[in-house]
Design an enzyme around this catalytic site. Structure first.
Site, PDB file in Angstrom:
ATOM      1  N   ILE A   1      -6.244  -4.294  -2.999  1.00 25.63           N
ATOM      2  CA  ILE A   1      -7.208  -3.772  -2.052  1.00 25.63           C
ATOM      3  C   ILE A   1      -6.516  -3.102  -0.856  1.00 25.63           C
ATOM      4  CG2 ILE A   1      -9.009  -4.664  -0.265  1.00 25.63           C
ATOM      5  CD1 ILE A   1      -9.561  -5.497  -3.501  1.00 25.63           C
ATOM      6  N   GLU A   2      -5.153  -3.478  -0.676  1.00 21.35           N
ATOM      7  CA  GLU A   2      -4.364  -2.580   0.229  1.00 21.35           C
ATOM      8  C   GLU A   2      -4.291  -1.488  -0.326  1.00 21.35           C
ATOM      9  OE1 GLU A   2      -3.493  -3.121   3.181  1.00 21.35           O
ATOM     10  OE2 GLU A   2      -3.904  -5.283   3.551  1.00 21.35           O
TER      11      GLU A   2
END
Length: 467
Positions: free
Chosen positions: A125-126
């Site tokens: 997600i990052e």
């Protein structure tokens, strides 16, 4: 009348028979085209099978998941599961292509810190598992550290080096930071939220909710981005636990190079290191993403580089001369330079013309003879197959006099440069082979390595390192 009509009918019938016989005879029959193959006539649809699934099916799978992370399915998480498995499958496949590059590192680091293994999905997600990605606000790397936070965890951030893009250092820092957030809030979902928006915003949301201590209880009071951040993490965690159920497979996964760290303890450029070791430049860049401009500055001279395992033994065996040579500029040849190119047969003939036979006289020794003829004792012993320094009066010795100079001229001066290296100035008629014969223990290959030579071409006046 009837007879005339009968004759007319028979004539027409006969004519018609002749027409049909001609039209359908075997000699003039039309040939039907060959049948199409089955593959050609079958419809050819290029599509990917995407399995259907319901909310209840996903809920049943979530309830059976073995994870230390709290995870209760809701509509928000379900919508992200649909997005990553149906509408944006390409993103998920990209993640699958990269995960084996970094997941082993994540897993070992999380295990060392006694943290849940599933936290590794947060890097998806990052950063989408891209170690060099940069956010619009300046966060960098797999775990998207801001410069100040990166420095707080010991990562260098300067013009040439950015350790936030180093997978090992950034993963270690992320584990420490997440663990400290978990100690702060006592809940992994809140720790993840704080990782995204900062612990201050999470505390504010807790206060505004009336002191609630769970993510979904303070959900409406969190920043908008964070409200989507944790559900995306949980959706990706579910998907990577259930790839088969959603027909998500990768035919050609990417695996990380087997590497070993080597410290050269000096400033260097990738260009020079590649030239000395024959390492691929793109491999050096991929294995060392924190090096921004293909060079390690003096301020980071102690930095260790990831080197492909296949080159480690060669570099370790030759580390001294590689390290010394890293300070030299990359080898460049100007078009105006006239290089000396000599074949071996010409060298041998010239050596023969400069070969003399010396008769040992009273008071001679090998050192004296070598000095008088500008050669070395080792050369004398090699040329005459001597196993010791003992010689006798009247013994005949073969001596190859230096080419291009008379016997009474001294050999070209050997000097020592500022780095403590012995250097030799190339004389007219010299070749690497001839130079190597003048100095004990020196070979052509060593000369080429010491001086970063890709060929045996040299020119008069050129300064060569000889030791």
């Amino acid at each position: 009348m009837k007879t005339a009509l009968r004759r007319k009918f028979l004539f027409v019938l006969a004519a018609s028979s002749l027409f049909f016989i001609k039209a359908f005879s075997q000699e003039n029959q039309l040939v039907a085209p060959e049948l199409f193959s089955e593959d050609e006539v079958q419809p050819n649809y290029h599509y990917e099978y995407i399995p259907d699934f319901t909310y209840d099916q996903v809920k049943a799978r979530v309830e059976k998941m073995d994870t230390e992370m709290s995870f209760e399915l809701n509509d928000r998480i379900f919508s992200f599961i649909q997005y990553f498995t149906v509408r944006n499958r390409d993103y998920t496949k990209m993640i699958l292509a990269r995960k084996d590059l970094f997941f082993p590192l994540f897993e070992s680091t999380l295990e060392k810190h006694e943290m849940p293994d599933d936290i590794k999905y947060l890097a998806i997600i990052e950063s989408g598992l891209d170690p060099q990605i940069r956010s619009r606000v300046g966060a960098m790397g797999l775990w998207q550290f801001m410069p100040a936070t990166g420095r707080m965890y010991g990562m260098n951030v300067n013009w040439d080096i950015d350790d936030r893009m180093d997978p090992e250092q950034s993963t270690e820092a992320a584990a420490k930071y997440l663990k400290s957030l978990y100690r702060m809030f006592g809940d992994w979902e809140l720790a993840l939220a704080a990782y995204n928006c900062g612990p201050g915003n999470v505390r504010k949301a807790i206060r505004r909710s009336g002191g609630k201590q769970k993510f979904w209880e303070i959900y409406n009071y969190l920043p908008r981005e964070t409200r989507g951040y944790v559900p995306q993490f949980q959706a990706m965690m579910y998907i990577l636990h259930h790839l088969d159920e959603h027909n998500l497979h990768l035919e050609d996964p990417t695996y990380r190079f087997a590497t070993e760290k080597i410290r050269f303890d000096r400033a260097l450029s990738f260009e020079k290191l590649s030239e000395l070791t024959n390492l691929c430049m793109s491999d050096l860049e991929k294995l060392n993403p924190s090096v921004k401009r293909r060079k390690i500055p003096e301020t980071n001279r102690s930095m260790a580089l990831n080197i492909p395992k296949g080159k480690v033994d060669f570099i370790n065996e030759n580390l001294a001369w590689i390290t010394d040579s890293l300070g030299n500029p990359p080898l460049t040849l100007l078009a105006s330079d006239k290089l000396i190119i000599r074949d071996e047969s010409a060298i041998e003939k010239e050596i023969q013309r400069n070969t003399i036979t010396y008769r040992v006289q009273s008071g001679d020794n090998l050192g004296k003879i070598a000095q008088n003829h500008r050669v070395t004792v080792s050369q004398l012993k090699e040329w005459n197959s001597l196993s010791s320094n003992l010689i006798r009066v009247g013994q005949r010795l073969t001596i190859h006099a230096p080419i291009g100079s008379s016997s009474n001229r001294a050999i070209a001066q050997v000097q020592t440069n500022s780095n403590g290296q012995k250097t030799y100035i190339v004389q007219p008629g010299d070749s690497l082979w001839i130079i190597s014969r003048r100095f004990e223990g020196l070979t052509v290959d060593q000369l080429k390595r010491l001086n970063n030579l890709n060929s045996t071409q040299i020119k008069p006046g050129q300064r060569l390192i000889i030791g």
